[in-house]
Scaffold this motif. Structure first.
Motif, PDB file in Angstrom:
ATOM      1  N   LEU A 159     -13.015   5.626   1.547  1.00 54.86           N
ATOM      2  CA  LEU A 159     -13.454   4.682   0.532  1.00 54.86           C
ATOM      3  C   LEU A 159     -12.286   3.777   0.193  1.00 54.86           C
ATOM      4  CD1 LEU A 159     -15.375   7.124  -1.828  1.00 54.86           C
ATOM      5  CD2 LEU A 159     -16.334   5.587  -0.119  1.00 54.86           C
ATOM      6  N   GLY A 160     -12.620   2.620  -0.304  1.00 50.52           N
ATOM      7  CA  GLY A 160     -11.570   1.678  -0.643  1.00 50.52           C
ATOM      8  C   GLY A 160     -11.732   1.163  -2.052  1.00 50.52           C
ATOM      9  N   LEU A 161     -10.617   0.945  -2.691  1.00 51.34           N
ATOM     10  CA  LEU A 161     -10.639   0.429  -4.049  1.00 51.34           C
ATOM     11  C   LEU A 161      -9.488  -0.555  -4.175  1.00 51.34           C
ATOM     12  CD1 LEU A 161     -12.034   0.820  -6.839  1.00 51.34           C
ATOM     13  CD2 LEU A 161     -10.261   2.482  -7.352  1.00 51.34           C
ATOM     14  N   GLY A 162      -9.830  -1.775  -4.563  1.00 48.58           N
ATOM     15  CA  GLY A 162      -8.760  -2.747  -4.713  1.00 48.58           C
ATOM     16  C   GLY A 162      -9.312  -4.115  -5.057  1.00 48.58           C
ATOM     17  N   GLY A 163      -8.418  -5.047  -5.190  1.00 48.49           N
ATOM     18  CA  GLY A 163      -8.834  -6.402  -5.479  1.00 48.49           C
ATOM     19  C   GLY A 163      -8.782  -6.731  -6.959  1.00 48.49           C
ATOM     20  N   GLY A 164      -9.224  -7.935  -7.261  1.00 48.74           N
ATOM     21  CA  GLY A 164      -9.194  -8.381  -8.648  1.00 48.74           C
ATOM     22  C   GLY A 164      -7.777  -8.505  -9.162  1.00 48.74           C
ATOM     23  N   ASP A 165      -7.667  -8.475 -10.460  1.00 49.83           N
ATOM     24  CA  ASP A 165      -6.338  -8.580 -11.048  1.00 49.83           C
ATOM     25  C   ASP A 165      -5.615  -7.242 -11.097  1.00 49.83           C
ATOM     26  OD1 ASP A 165      -6.635 -11.272 -11.461  1.00 49.83           O
ATOM     27  OD2 ASP A 165      -7.493 -11.009 -13.471  1.00 49.83           O
ATOM     28  N   LEU A 194      -5.502  -4.659  -8.769  1.00 51.70           N
ATOM     29  CA  LEU A 194      -4.784  -4.386  -7.525  1.00 51.70           C
ATOM     30  C   LEU A 194      -4.914  -5.617  -6.631  1.00 51.70           C
ATOM     31  CD1 LEU A 194      -5.734  -0.685  -6.607  1.00 51.70           C
ATOM     32  CD2 LEU A 194      -3.462  -1.561  -7.153  1.00 51.70           C
ATOM     33  N   PRO A 195      -4.200  -6.667  -6.923  1.00 54.36           N
ATOM     34  CA  PRO A 195      -4.404  -7.928  -6.208  1.00 54.36           C
ATOM     35  C   PRO A 195      -3.915  -7.911  -4.765  1.00 54.36           C
ATOM     36  CG  PRO A 195      -2.559  -8.114  -7.725  1.00 54.36           C
ATOM     37  CD  PRO A 195      -3.191  -6.790  -7.985  1.00 54.36           C
ATOM     38  N   ASP A 196      -2.967  -7.071  -4.471  1.00 52.44           N
ATOM     39  CA  ASP A 196      -2.311  -7.158  -3.167  1.00 52.44           C
ATOM     40  C   ASP A 196      -2.597  -5.995  -2.239  1.00 52.44           C
ATOM     41  OD1 ASP A 196      -1.042  -9.505  -4.076  1.00 52.44           O
ATOM     42  OD2 ASP A 196       0.496  -8.285  -5.058  1.00 52.44           O
ATOM     43  N   THR A 197      -3.189  -4.956  -2.762  1.00 53.75           N
ATOM     44  CA  THR A 197      -3.359  -3.753  -1.948  1.00 53.75           C
ATOM     45  C   THR A 197      -4.745  -3.153  -2.141  1.00 53.75           C
ATOM     46  OG1 THR A 197      -2.443  -2.344  -3.687  1.00 53.75           O
ATOM     47  CG2 THR A 197      -0.905  -3.157  -2.018  1.00 53.75           C
ATOM     48  N   THR A 198      -5.069  -2.273  -1.227  1.00 54.17           N
ATOM     49  CA  THR A 198      -6.297  -1.482  -1.325  1.00 54.17           C
ATOM     50  C   THR A 198      -5.916  -0.008  -1.256  1.00 54.17           C
ATOM     51  OG1 THR A 198      -7.659  -3.172  -0.266  1.00 54.17           O
ATOM     52  CG2 THR A 198      -8.472  -0.896  -0.159  1.00 54.17           C
ATOM     53  N   LEU A 199      -6.497   0.779  -2.113  1.00 51.57           N
ATOM     54  CA  LEU A 199      -6.311   2.229  -2.050  1.00 51.57           C
ATOM     55  C   LEU A 199      -7.409   2.803  -1.168  1.00 51.57           C
ATOM     56  CD1 LEU A 199      -5.565   2.985  -5.823  1.00 51.57           C
ATOM     57  CD2 LEU A 199      -3.916   2.652  -3.964  1.00 51.57           C
ATOM     58  N   VAL A 200      -7.017   3.423  -0.084  1.00 51.16           N
ATOM     59  CA  VAL A 200      -7.956   4.048   0.840  1.00 51.16           C
ATOM     60  C   VAL A 200      -7.882   5.550   0.597  1.00 51.16           C
ATOM     61  CG1 VAL A 200      -8.610   4.339   3.254  1.00 51.16           C
ATOM     62  CG2 VAL A 200      -7.432   2.259   2.510  1.00 51.16           C
ATOM     63  N   GLU A 256      -2.129   3.541   0.343  1.00 48.64           N
ATOM     64  CA  GLU A 256      -2.208   2.178  -0.174  1.00 48.64           C
ATOM     65  C   GLU A 256      -1.862   1.233   0.964  1.00 48.64           C
ATOM     66  OE1 GLU A 256       0.323   1.453  -3.519  1.00 48.64           O
ATOM     67  OE2 GLU A 256      -0.878  -0.236  -4.204  1.00 48.64           O
ATOM     68  N   ILE A 257      -2.773   0.347   1.284  1.00 46.62           N
ATOM     69  CA  ILE A 257      -2.541  -0.574   2.399  1.00 46.62           C
ATOM     70  C   ILE A 257      -2.673  -2.015   1.897  1.00 46.62           C
ATOM     71  CG2 ILE A 257      -3.427   1.115   4.053  1.00 46.62           C
ATOM     72  CD1 ILE A 257      -5.976  -0.595   4.267  1.00 46.62           C
ATOM     73  N   PRO A 258      -2.087  -2.953   2.616  1.00 46.47           N
ATOM     74  CA  PRO A 258      -2.193  -4.347   2.184  1.00 46.47           C
ATOM     75  C   PRO A 258      -3.641  -4.833   2.213  1.00 46.47           C
ATOM     76  CG  PRO A 258      -0.500  -4.064   3.869  1.00 46.47           C
ATOM     77  CD  PRO A 258      -1.268  -2.796   3.818  1.00 46.47           C
ATOM     78  N   ARG A 259      -3.977  -5.711   1.315  1.00 45.63           N
ATOM     79  CA  ARG A 259      -5.309  -6.297   1.359  1.00 45.63           C
ATOM     80  C   ARG A 259      -5.394  -7.314   2.495  1.00 45.63           C
ATOM     81  NH1 ARG A 259      -9.170  -5.722  -2.215  1.00 45.63           N
ATOM     82  NH2 ARG A 259     -10.067  -7.771  -1.826  1.00 45.63           N
ATOM     83  N   GLY A 260      -6.590  -7.584   2.900  1.00 45.00           N
ATOM     84  CA  GLY A 260      -6.805  -8.617   3.891  1.00 45.00           C
ATOM     85  C   GLY A 260      -6.778  -8.142   5.324  1.00 45.00           C
ATOM     86  N   LEU A 261      -6.543  -6.890   5.549  1.00 50.82           N
ATOM     87  CA  LEU A 261      -6.573  -6.374   6.916  1.00 50.82           C
ATOM     88  C   LEU A 261      -8.018  -6.320   7.419  1.00 50.82           C
ATOM     89  CD1 LEU A 261      -4.060  -3.383   6.660  1.00 50.82           C
ATOM     90  CD2 LEU A 261      -3.668  -5.594   7.751  1.00 50.82           C
ATOM     91  N   HIS A 262      -8.188  -6.614   8.680  1.00 51.22           N
ATOM     92  CA  HIS A 262      -9.522  -6.565   9.271  1.00 51.22           C
ATOM     93  C   HIS A 262      -9.568  -5.490  10.353  1.00 51.22           C
ATOM     94  CE1 HIS A 262     -11.135 -10.201   7.336  1.00 51.22           C
ATOM     95  NE2 HIS A 262      -9.852 -10.540   7.310  1.00 51.22           N
ATOM     96  N   ASN A 263     -10.758  -5.017  10.612  1.00 51.32           N
ATOM     97  CA  ASN A 263     -10.970  -4.012  11.659  1.00 51.32           C
ATOM     98  C   ASN A 263     -10.054  -2.798  11.495  1.00 51.32           C
ATOM     99  OD1 ASN A 263     -12.927  -5.631  12.956  1.00 51.32           O
ATOM    100  ND2 ASN A 263     -11.286  -6.846  13.877  1.00 51.32           N
TER     101      ASN A 263
END
Lengths: 188, 256
Positions: free
Chosen positions: B160-166, B168-174, B215-222
């Protein structure tokens, strides 16, 4: 309160004996109690850096950490496996000397006690171990368990009732265990 | 009422062993972290921000019911603040038709700090109608505790992923559950991104499997998420569920 390793050492020096004996009385195993004690203080250090730890409630808070670890000790020991490997003395044999026999007796005695107490629901076991075996006040037990003090009182009341019945049956059926050097009455 | 259980006397820890443990424990806590204990992430200075995008679902999460995007109800009462691993958080006993009917309290299985300084807490609980439920809560954001919760009947591995908005703007918690046989979770993405999570947090003894968080950077694809066995076999590719990340299936290794 746990701002640096010196403060950690002071906390350890003050409470390790209480935590060690609490862990032993919950498991009946001296070696396991040593590892659990180490895990309790590692977890305390990890959490205390991000939560407010006050001197007044430090003992209760540590017993709370210990209770949490004991609920899931297999997982807890695995979680801290690497760190425990680093802090565990190399010698497998404990350096008991004069008190070896007494410790062995205590372990057998504690296992007999646990065989009775473990028939109770876990929540009742916890209040017995905290309040009766470790001397925490109801207020401290409430802090340790994260429940209102009224809940501690009601759990204790129910635990006493159920334990009375269990001990009547168990003590009659069981062979007498060796009399302790300093046996304590569980409930008076 | 008098019940005599012949409680044994107290003992000191054997002196030499106590001295060794004390010395090594003090050294242990004074040394830089070798790795994350129970998924703890290195934290930067605390920065509080607002807003968190809703999570989306990946391939493996089809079997899951996302029951509550916001964990405000879970975070009631004594559940505030950082809690030690193993702590139990009361769950609501009265729930709606489609909500989980919990049969256990919610247990803290891991906690840590995000790279932007937010405390997080991962929890698991059992329910009678939706299997076990695990959740991730970001503590004490400007909007209060925030996060997500997911229940599934038989899920042993998920991402599951959680991130974005204000918030966690730069990362996603997987994060998610992983089978107990796993020794690591590996996360990869085209372009050479790869991360291994070797600190897997155990849950309560009666809940199968472990739990992971990265915690990984946002914007990664695939992005692909795998779990890895002791002999290095790669098992069950899964998907990161953050909406900007696309899932691409790949063959799994042989089952063990």
């Amino acid at each position: 309160m746990l701002e640096n390793p010196d403060a950690f050492a002071a906390l350890f020096d003050r409470y390790q004996r209480a935590v060690y004996n609490y862990c032993f009385r919950r498991t009946g195993d001296w070696a396991l109690a040593e590892d659990l004690t180490s895990a309790v203080f590692l977890e305390a250090w990890r959490c205390a850096s991000r939560s407010e730890l006050r001197e007044a409630t430090a003992r209760a808070w540590l017993f709370g950490v210990a209770t949490n670890l004991l609920r899931n000790q297999r997982r807890a020991l695995r979680r801290y496996r690497s760190a425990l490997d680093r802090v565990r003395p190399e010698t497998a044999e404990p350096d008991f000397t004069d008190d070896t026999a007494a410790r062995l007796d205590a372990a057998a005695q504690m296992r007999a006690v646990l065989a009775i107490v473990e028939q109770l629901p876990r929540k009742h076991q916890e209040v017995i171990a905290l309040c009766m075996w470790s001397g925490l006040t109801y207020d401290e037990a409430a802090v340790a368990l994260g429940v209102p003090v009224g809940t501690v009182r009601s759990r204790m009341s129910r635990a006493r009732e159920r334990l009375e019945g269990l001990t009547d049956e168990s003590m009659e059926a069981a062979a007498p265990v060796r009399q302790p050097v300093d046996g304590r009455s569980l409930i008076q | 009422v008098t019940v005599d259980l012949n409680l044994p006397e107290e003992f000191d820890m054997p002196a030499a062993r106590l001295a060794t443990r004390r010395e090594r424990l003090v050294r242990e806590v004074g040394s830089p972290p070798r790795s994350s204990h129970a998924g703890r992430l290195a934290g930067a200075s605390r920065r509080r921000t607002r807003g968190l995008s809703s999570p989306s679902r990946g391939r493996r999460t089809v079997a899951l019911a996302l029951v509550a995007a916001v964990l405000a109800a879970v975070a009631a009462g004594a559940a505030t603040g950082v809690l030690p691993v193993g702590s139990e958080i009361p769950v609501p006993r009265v729930t709606g038709e489609s909500e989980p009917r919990y049969t256990s309290e919610r247990t803290v299985v891991a906690s840590g700090v995000t790279s932007n300084g937010l405390d997080w807490r991962m929890t698991v609980a059992q329910s009678g109608n939706q299997g076990f439920c695990f959740g991730l809560t970001l503590l004490d954001t400007v909007a209060g505790d925030d996060g997500m919760d997911a229940c599934g009947r038989s899920s042993t591995f998920d991402a599951l992923g959680l991130g974005g908005g204000d918030v966690l703007p730069d990362t996603t918690l997987v994060f998610g559950p992983v089978p107990e046989q796993a020794t690591a979770v590996r996360i990869t993405a085209p372009g050479g991104f790869a991360r291994s999570v070797t600190e897997l947090a155990g849950g309560p003894d009666d809940v199968p499997g472990d739990f992971y968080l990265a915690e990984i950077p946002r914007g990664l694809h695939n992005v692909l998420v795998y779990w890895v066995t002791t002999d290095g076999a790669v098992m069950e590719p899964g998907a990161v569920v953050e909406s900007t990340i696309k899932y691409t299936p790949q063959p799994a290794g042989p089952p063990h």
